[in-house]
Structures are given as C-alpha cells and as structure tokens.
Design an enzyme around this catalytic site. Structure first.
Site, PDB file in Angstrom:
ATOM      1  N   ILE A 294       0.674  -0.960  -0.508  1.00  0.00           N
ATOM      2  CA  ILE A 294       0.238   0.326   0.178  1.00  0.00           C
ATOM      3  C   ILE A 294       1.107   1.483   0.426  1.00  0.00           C
ATOM      4  O   ILE A 294       0.621   2.340  -0.318  1.00  0.00           O
ATOM      5  CB  ILE A 294      -1.000  -0.013   1.198  1.00  0.00           C
ATOM      6  CG1 ILE A 294      -0.149   0.414   2.506  1.00  0.00           C
ATOM      7  CG2 ILE A 294      -2.270  -0.533   1.569  1.00  0.00           C
ATOM      8  CD1 ILE A 294      -0.968   0.307   3.520  1.00  0.00           C
ATOM      9  N   ASP A 295       2.170   1.320   0.187  1.00  0.00           N
ATOM     10  CA  ASP A 295       3.494   2.448   0.855  1.00  0.00           C
ATOM     11  C   ASP A 295       3.437   3.479  -0.897  1.00  0.00           C
ATOM     12  O   ASP A 295       4.122   4.052  -0.609  1.00  0.00           O
ATOM     13  CB  ASP A 295       4.356   1.810   1.283  1.00  0.00           C
ATOM     14  CG  ASP A 295       4.427   1.290   2.622  1.00  0.00           C
ATOM     15  OD1 ASP A 295       2.517   1.383   3.121  1.00  0.00           O
ATOM     16  OD2 ASP A 295       4.735   1.016   2.927  1.00  0.00           O
TER      17      ASP A 295
ATOM     18  N   MET B 106      -0.066   5.060   6.839  1.00  0.00           N
ATOM     19  CA  MET B 106       0.265   4.240   7.110  1.00  0.00           C
ATOM     20  C   MET B 106       1.807   5.524   6.205  1.00  0.00           C
ATOM     21  O   MET B 106       1.353   6.269   5.320  1.00  0.00           O
ATOM     22  CB  MET B 106       0.241   3.538   6.504  1.00  0.00           C
ATOM     23  CG  MET B 106      -0.476   2.188   7.910  1.00  0.00           C
ATOM     24  SD  MET B 106      -1.181   1.008   7.358  1.00  0.00           S
ATOM     25  CE  MET B 106      -1.351   0.285   8.926  1.00  0.00           C
TER      26      MET B 106
HETATM   27  O1  F6P Z   1       4.667  -1.526   4.811  1.00  0.00           O
HETATM   28  C1  F6P Z   1       2.596  -1.441   4.626  1.00  0.00           C
HETATM   29  C2  F6P Z   1       2.544  -0.695   5.982  1.00  0.00           C
HETATM   30  O2  F6P Z   1       1.369  -1.188   6.465  1.00  0.00           O
HETATM   31  C3  F6P Z   1       3.237   0.426   6.898  1.00  0.00           C
HETATM   32  O3  F6P Z   1       2.785   1.174   5.734  1.00  0.00           O
HETATM   33  C4  F6P Z   1       2.647   0.173   8.132  1.00  0.00           C
HETATM   34  O4  F6P Z   1       4.092   0.970   8.292  1.00  0.00           O
HETATM   35  C5  F6P Z   1       3.252  -1.039   8.265  1.00  0.00           C
HETATM   36  O5  F6P Z   1       3.199  -1.998   6.748  1.00  0.00           O
HETATM   37  C6  F6P Z   1       2.428  -2.234   9.457  1.00  0.00           C
HETATM   38  O6  F6P Z   1       3.205  -3.443   9.833  1.00  0.00           O
HETATM   39  P1  F6P Z   1       2.146  -4.046  10.604  1.00  0.00           P
HETATM   40  O7  F6P Z   1       1.545  -5.213   9.758  1.00  0.00           O
HETATM   41  O8  F6P Z   1       3.841  -4.665  11.730  1.00  0.00           O
HETATM   42  O9  F6P Z   1       1.358  -3.312  12.082  1.00  0.00           O
END
Ligand code: F6P
Length: 360
Positions: free
Chosen positions: A137-138, A180
């Site tokens: 998504i980033d 995010m």
């Molecule tokens: O890389 C995708 C993402 O959703 C980031 O935007 C966010 O910082 C991270 O993953 C969160 O990951 P987790 O699923 O470990 O909370």
C-alpha cells in the site's frame, strides 16, 4: 512445469487477484501445476503447501487479504526457532532450498514488498528461479510506477478525510488523520490532495508546529474555523525523529513500528494555538477490504505477466508497471532503492498551489 506461489510481508488489497491470475494463466495458457505456499516463507521452511487449481481461485478476485496467509517475519535466512524456551534465529535457507527441490518446484512466484523481494533475490543468488510481483500500500518500490494496493489505501484514506471534514466543520475543530506509508509520504500526499486537506505532513518534508499553526490561523482569519491535517506515520518535525510505537521482533527489514505522530501533532497544535484537536489513526483499515477496480486490474496484469516471464524463461526478475506497459526488471535493481516523494515534484508543487501547507 510445477511452480510455487507465496505472499509475504504485510497484506494488501489485490493479493488474491494476483494469485487468481497466476493460477488461471499458468493452467489455461501453459498447463502448469501451481502449489500455494502458506504464510509466506514460513510455509516454505515448514513445507506447508496447498494445490491451487482453477477451482481454488474461483470467487477470490474481489476479496481483500490473501487466501495463502502471510507473515512479515520468518525469513528463512533469519528463522525464529524455540530452543530451551528461548527464541533463537538460525539460517534455514538450505533447508528451504531442499524443500523446493524435493517438491519439484521449478520456480517461485513471490508476491511481496521490499523485504520479501530482498529474500527472493537471496534465493535467486543461491540458484532458485524466482519471479517477483511488487505489492505494498506504501507505493515505495522504485522499479515500478505503482504497486497494487496503493489505490485502495488512498481511496480508504480519502473517504476518511471526507467524513472528518463534516464533523470538523460542525465542531470548529482541527482534525488530524494519521495514515500509513512508512518512510514514504505517498498515501498522505495522494489522499490529502484528493480529500482537500489543509496540511499534509510527509517524511520527505520536515515540519514545524509554528508553520502548521500559521496555516490554521490563516484559515481561521478567513472564517474557516476548522482544519484537516493528514500526517503520514513516518513524518517528523524539523530536527526531530519519527515517532516509534514498538519493535517488530525478528523482522530485519522493518525493525520498528511507526505510529503516534498524529497524537504528537494534535497535542502541540492544541498547546500552541488553543484550538480543539482530535486524532484519528486509520491504521490497518488501509490494508483491508476489497481492492478498487484499478488495483484489481493491475494485480491481474502482474499475476499473468509473472507467468509470461516464466514461460519466456526469464529468471530473477520482477514485473513492474512503466507508463502503460507491464515489463520486467532485474529483481536486484528493484530492491535497491526506496521510492520517496520528490519534494520538487509536480504533486507537491500542485498541492502548494492549491493552498496546502506541508508545515515547512
Ligand atoms: O508496509 C505496509 C505497512 O502497512 C506500512 O504502511 C506500515 O507501517 C506497516 O505495514 C504496518 O505493519 P504491521 O502489519 O506489522 O502492523
């Protein structure tokens, strides 16, 4: 030909659309056999496979998440095992290669972000044929114009901004939406532009609370007694640090969890401006739900393209979107650099022209 497919790292909308396209293209066009590997690389080490035929992928196109499961830890090169009640990390990559060979897998299609694809590259260097499919998504992978999942996340964030607008206006409040994106501000920038935010804070542009408050005051002086601030989780004040909410145990690619910048900014704005503030952390809502049509189409094109690449006997490549075309690039190049928002780019310039402040 028998191939394996896995999804690794954080999930995102569109993963199932890729899996479906891989299976349909492999079966319909090339008569290949596909094995699904459960829970990312963990399933490779633990030898947990599920046969994927046309029947198993029926109806999954609009479904969020991944039918295969995923994990953002458990790299076979740094694998967590329990020894005498303690977690220790060992290299299980040779074991994983043995599993691949014993099961007759001639290639792996690996759907993931930077960490998952970096592991794929390591397997390629050890002689395993891998084809990467970029997801996140980033939208922070440099070798592709866009990743699937991003459009859905931006849609969710934009809807949130639209909803915050009405309540902000009624209560004359400053509403902060934390989104995010890790070290890239793409989600914040796109959703902020689409939703008509007043302030957008991104990791690429350090901000000061004074500048944010100046924007809020300017609006107030014009009779606009509310403001919307979109803060990327990775944004940081000038001379300050990102706000970290925890540690990602066992994840060498993304060792820390970001989160908390929204609260920080809300408190400081309230202190310095006297405005009432509220924070919404959108969190994993951005990763869930049904993919948008744009993401479904991109994911389907990537899935089919990964199989075409295999059929062309390409090795160690990642599919990507360049302009209107789906191409392949060496995996090695794809993981080298993160794609961050260019601060002199058109999007930032346009945002400033329509009156959005970046707090700089
Ligand atoms: O890389 C995708 C993402 O959703 C980031 O935007 C966010 O910082 C991270 O993953 C969160 O990951 P987790 O699923 O470990 O909370």
């Amino acid at each position: 030909m028998r191939i394996g497919v896995l999804t690794g790292g954080g999930d995102c909308p569109g993963l199932n659309a890729v899996i479906r396209a891989v299976v349909k293209t492999a079966v319909n066009d090339y008569g290949m056999e596909v094995l699904g590997i459960k829970d990312g690389y963990k399933g490779l080490v633990e030898e947990e496979f599920v046969p994927l035929g046309l029947e198993q992928v029926t109806g999954i196109l609009p479904k969020g998440g991944t039918i295969l499961g995923t994990t953002n830890r458990d790299s076979p090169f740094h694998y967590r095992v329990r020894v005498n009640g303690q977690d220790v990390y060992v290299d299980k990559s040779e074991h994983a290669i043995d599993v691949i060979k014993r099961n007759g897998l001639e290639a792996l299609i690996v759907i993931g972000g930077d960490g998952t694809l970096a592991i794929a590259q390591k397997f390629f260097e050890k002689g395993i044929n891998v084809i990467g499919v970029p997801k996140t998504i980033d939208n922070d992978l440099s070798a592709t114009d866009v990743t699937f999942g991003f459009d859905t996340a931006v849609t969710t964030a934009t809807e949130a901004i639209d909803k915050l607008h009405t309540t902000a206006e009624s209560h004359h409040r400053v509403m902060i939406l934390e989104v995010m994106g890790r070290d890239a501000g793409w989600i914040a920038l796109h959703a902020g532009l689409a939703g008509g935010a007043d302030v957008i804070l991104i990791p690429e542009i350090p901000f000061t609370i004074e500048k944010i408050c100046a924007k809020i005051k300017e609006r107030n002086d014009r009779g606009r007694r509310f403001s919307i601030v979109v803060a990327a989780e990775g944004a940081a004040p000038f001379g300050g640090k990102q706000v970290i909410s925890g540690i990602n145990e066992g994840n060498i690619y993304n060792p820390v969890k970001l989160g908390g910048i929204g609260k920080f900014v809300a408190e400081k704005i309230a202190e310095q401006s006297g405005h009432e503030t509220r924070v919404t952390v959108l969190g994993h809502l951005q990763r869930g739900g049904s993919p948008t049509p744009r993401d479904r189409i991109l994911a389907t094109r990537f899935g089919s393209a990964a199989v075409y690449a295999l059929a062309r006997k390409e090795k160690g490549v990642m599919v990507c979107l360049k302009g209107e075309n789906v191409l392949t690039v060496p995996l090695k190049d794809a993981i080298e650099q993160l794609k961050r928002v260019p601060i002199e780019g058109d999007l930032v310039k346009t945002a400033k022209s329509v009156g959005i402040s970046f707090g700089d």
